[in-house]
Motif scaffolding. Structure first.
Motif, PDB file in Angstrom:
ATOM      1  N   CYS A   1      -0.952   7.760  -1.215  1.00 27.48           N
ATOM      2  CA  CYS A   1       0.310   8.311  -0.706  1.00 27.48           C
ATOM      3  C   CYS A   1       1.508   7.736  -1.460  1.00 27.48           C
ATOM      4  CB  CYS A   1       0.446   8.030   0.789  1.00 27.48           C
ATOM      5  SG  CYS A   1      -0.739   8.909   1.819  1.00 27.48           S
ATOM      6  N   TYR A   2       1.458   6.439  -1.734  1.00 31.82           N
ATOM      7  CA  TYR A   2       2.578   5.808  -2.440  1.00 31.82           C
ATOM      8  C   TYR A   2       2.738   6.385  -3.845  1.00 31.82           C
ATOM      9  CZ  TYR A   2       5.679   2.450  -4.544  1.00 31.82           C
ATOM     10  OH  TYR A   2       6.739   1.886  -5.199  1.00 31.82           O
ATOM     11  N   CYS A   3       1.614   6.587  -4.528  1.00 31.23           N
ATOM     12  CA  CYS A   3       1.683   7.130  -5.887  1.00 31.23           C
ATOM     13  C   CYS A   3       2.206   8.561  -5.897  1.00 31.23           C
ATOM     14  CB  CYS A   3       0.323   7.052  -6.553  1.00 31.23           C
ATOM     15  SG  CYS A   3      -0.109   5.386  -7.045  1.00 31.23           S
ATOM     16  N   LYS A   4       1.975   9.278  -4.837  1.00 29.88           N
ATOM     17  CA  LYS A   4       2.475  10.646  -4.769  1.00 29.88           C
ATOM     18  C   LYS A   4       3.942  10.698  -4.350  1.00 29.88           C
ATOM     19  CE  LYS A   4       0.189  14.187  -3.722  1.00 29.88           C
ATOM     20  NZ  LYS A   4       0.149  14.928  -4.948  1.00 29.88           N
ATOM     21  N   LEU A   5       4.356   9.811  -3.446  1.00 27.34           N
ATOM     22  CA  LEU A   5       5.692   9.906  -2.857  1.00 27.34           C
ATOM     23  C   LEU A   5       6.705   8.927  -3.446  1.00 27.34           C
ATOM     24  CD1 LEU A   5       4.527  10.262   0.841  1.00 27.34           C
ATOM     25  CD2 LEU A   5       5.339  12.082  -0.668  1.00 27.34           C
ATOM     26  N   LYS A   6       6.232   7.817  -4.010  1.00 23.13           N
ATOM     27  CA  LYS A   6       7.085   6.803  -4.648  1.00 23.13           C
ATOM     28  C   LYS A   6       8.063   6.136  -3.691  1.00 23.13           C
ATOM     29  CE  LYS A   6       5.587   7.938  -8.821  1.00 23.13           C
ATOM     30  NZ  LYS A   6       4.237   8.384  -8.608  1.00 23.13           N
ATOM     31  N   GLN A   7       7.747   6.137  -2.395  1.00 20.97           N
ATOM     32  CA  GLN A   7       8.590   5.487  -1.399  1.00 20.97           C
ATOM     33  C   GLN A   7       7.685   4.734  -0.437  1.00 20.97           C
ATOM     34  OE1 GLN A   7      11.072   8.355   0.529  1.00 20.97           O
ATOM     35  NE2 GLN A   7      11.857   9.180  -1.395  1.00 20.97           N
ATOM     36  N   ARG A   8       7.878   3.435  -0.361  1.00 17.54           N
ATOM     37  CA  ARG A   8       6.986   2.589   0.432  1.00 17.54           C
ATOM     38  C   ARG A   8       6.955   2.965   1.912  1.00 17.54           C
ATOM     39  NH1 ARG A   8       8.306  -3.505   0.228  1.00 17.54           N
ATOM     40  NH2 ARG A   8      10.221  -2.383   0.074  1.00 17.54           N
ATOM     41  N   GLU A   9       8.140   3.075   2.534  1.00 19.08           N
ATOM     42  CA  GLU A   9       8.183   3.359   3.963  1.00 19.08           C
ATOM     43  C   GLU A   9       7.572   4.717   4.281  1.00 19.08           C
ATOM     44  OE1 GLU A   9      10.950   2.477   2.223  1.00 19.08           O
ATOM     45  OE2 GLU A   9      11.111   0.390   2.847  1.00 19.08           O
ATOM     46  N   LEU A  10       7.881   5.698   3.456  1.00 17.81           N
ATOM     47  CA  LEU A  10       7.347   7.036   3.665  1.00 17.81           C
ATOM     48  C   LEU A  10       5.831   7.054   3.478  1.00 17.81           C
ATOM     49  CD1 LEU A  10       8.022   9.950   4.315  1.00 17.81           C
ATOM     50  CD2 LEU A  10       8.493  10.322   1.886  1.00 17.81           C
ATOM     51  N   ALA A  11       5.350   6.330   2.487  1.00 18.76           N
ATOM     52  CA  ALA A  11       3.901   6.247   2.258  1.00 18.76           C
ATOM     53  C   ALA A  11       3.206   5.571   3.440  1.00 18.76           C
ATOM     54  CB  ALA A  11       3.616   5.485   0.965  1.00 18.76           C
ATOM     55  N   GLU A  12       3.842   4.551   4.011  1.00 21.78           N
ATOM     56  CA  GLU A  12       3.273   3.897   5.194  1.00 21.78           C
ATOM     57  C   GLU A  12       3.198   4.868   6.363  1.00 21.78           C
ATOM     58  OE1 GLU A  12       5.822   0.543   5.813  1.00 21.78           O
ATOM     59  OE2 GLU A  12       4.917  -0.604   4.171  1.00 21.78           O
ATOM     60  N   ASP A  13       4.273   5.637   6.566  1.00 21.91           N
ATOM     61  CA  ASP A  13       4.291   6.615   7.655  1.00 21.91           C
ATOM     62  C   ASP A  13       3.215   7.682   7.469  1.00 21.91           C
ATOM     63  OD1 ASP A  13       6.412   5.252   8.758  1.00 21.91           O
ATOM     64  OD2 ASP A  13       7.938   6.665   8.032  1.00 21.91           O
ATOM     65  N   ILE A  14       3.095   8.178   6.264  1.00 19.82           N
ATOM     66  CA  ILE A  14       2.112   9.232   5.984  1.00 19.82           C
ATOM     67  C   ILE A  14       0.698   8.687   6.142  1.00 19.82           C
ATOM     68  CG2 ILE A  14       1.188  10.753   4.185  1.00 19.82           C
ATOM     69  CD1 ILE A  14       3.860  11.692   5.365  1.00 19.82           C
ATOM     70  N   THR A  15       0.478   7.444   5.730  1.00 21.17           N
ATOM     71  CA  THR A  15      -0.841   6.831   5.889  1.00 21.17           C
ATOM     72  C   THR A  15      -1.193   6.694   7.362  1.00 21.17           C
ATOM     73  OG1 THR A  15      -0.539   5.613   3.821  1.00 21.17           O
ATOM     74  CG2 THR A  15      -2.256   4.824   5.308  1.00 21.17           C
ATOM     75  N   GLN A  16      -0.242   6.245   8.143  1.00 21.92           N
ATOM     76  CA  GLN A  16      -0.488   6.125   9.582  1.00 21.92           C
ATOM     77  C   GLN A  16      -0.761   7.488  10.210  1.00 21.92           C
ATOM     78  OE1 GLN A  16       2.815   3.983  11.246  1.00 21.92           O
ATOM     79  NE2 GLN A  16       2.174   2.048  10.332  1.00 21.92           N
ATOM     80  N   GLU A  17       0.018   8.477   9.827  1.00 25.38           N
ATOM     81  CA  GLU A  17      -0.186   9.829  10.346  1.00 25.38           C
ATOM     82  C   GLU A  17      -1.553  10.371   9.934  1.00 25.38           C
ATOM     83  OE1 GLU A  17       0.550  13.279  12.445  1.00 25.38           O
ATOM     84  OE2 GLU A  17       1.687  11.407  12.460  1.00 25.38           O
ATOM     85  N   THR A  18      -1.987  10.050   8.725  1.00 25.02           N
ATOM     86  CA  THR A  18      -3.304  10.475   8.246  1.00 25.02           C
ATOM     87  C   THR A  18      -4.402   9.932   9.156  1.00 25.02           C
ATOM     88  OG1 THR A  18      -2.556  10.591   5.952  1.00 25.02           O
ATOM     89  CG2 THR A  18      -4.923  10.339   6.311  1.00 25.02           C
ATOM     90  N   PHE A  19      -4.329   8.649   9.451  1.00 24.55           N
ATOM     91  CA  PHE A  19      -5.366   8.046  10.275  1.00 24.55           C
ATOM     92  C   PHE A  19      -5.289   8.504  11.732  1.00 24.55           C
ATOM     93  CE2 PHE A  19      -5.948   5.503   6.565  1.00 24.55           C
ATOM     94  CZ  PHE A  19      -7.303   5.237   6.574  1.00 24.55           C
ATOM     95  N   LEU A  20      -4.082   8.760  12.217  1.00 19.90           N
ATOM     96  CA  LEU A  20      -3.953   9.296  13.576  1.00 19.90           C
ATOM     97  C   LEU A  20      -4.600  10.676  13.672  1.00 19.90           C
ATOM     98  CD1 LEU A  20      -0.303   8.285  14.550  1.00 19.90           C
ATOM     99  CD2 LEU A  20      -2.435   7.430  15.534  1.00 19.90           C
TER     100      LEU A  20
END
Length: 148
Positions: free
Chosen positions: A14-33
């Motif tokens: 996610c980070y490599c695609k979005l280049k934003q740490r906070e956004l990548a963290e949010d997307i990762t959490q949403e993925t697992f949810l």
């Protein structure tokens, strides 16, 4: 399947695609949810491709909302100790930026996240032969860019 083992890989993707740490963290959490809400019927073999598919779709949704900008964060610069490492890092990033988005994703999944080929096949809906051919082509392009 140990979800904690794959959390970092999904975050890195996610980070490599979005280049934003906070956004990548949010997307990762949403993925697992989403995975936990819908993925209970999957076998371990099917779970990893499903995680990457969810993450990819969420990243695409974010990308459609706002196109990300390539930046190097201050923390990344602080972590780079030697001038040579910084030069190498910038050179590799520039070479990668010249590749197509799909080529960068394939290289990330296969060589950084060490995703098995069958996972990449399922995420992209490609045959094994096609994935190997695309990986070989992307590596060749990257090598040519790095030689320049």
């Amino acid at each position: 399947m140990d979800l904690a083992e794959h959390y970092d890989k999904i975050y890195r993707y996610c980070y490599c695609k979005l280049k934003q740490r906070e956004l990548a963290e949010d997307i990762t959490q949403e993925t697992f949810l989403r995975f936990l809400n819908h993925g209970r019927d999957f076998h371990a073999v099917q779970a990893l491709p499903y995680l990457y598919t969810i993450a990819r779709n969420l990243c695409i949704d974010e990308y459609r909302k706002k196109k990300p900008v390539f930046t190097i964060e201050e923390e990344q610069l602080e972590d780079i100790g030697a001038e040579e490492r910084m030069f190498t890092s910038v050179t590799v990033r520039l070479a990668l930026s010249e590749l197509e988005e799909e080529e960068r994703e394939l290289l990330l999944l296969r060589y950084v996240n060490e995703a098995p080929v069958y996972v990449i096949c399922k995420v992209y809906g490609l045959s094994r032969f096609s994935v190997y051919r695309k990986l070989k082509s992307a590596l060749k392009k990257l090598e040519e860019r790095l030689k320049e």
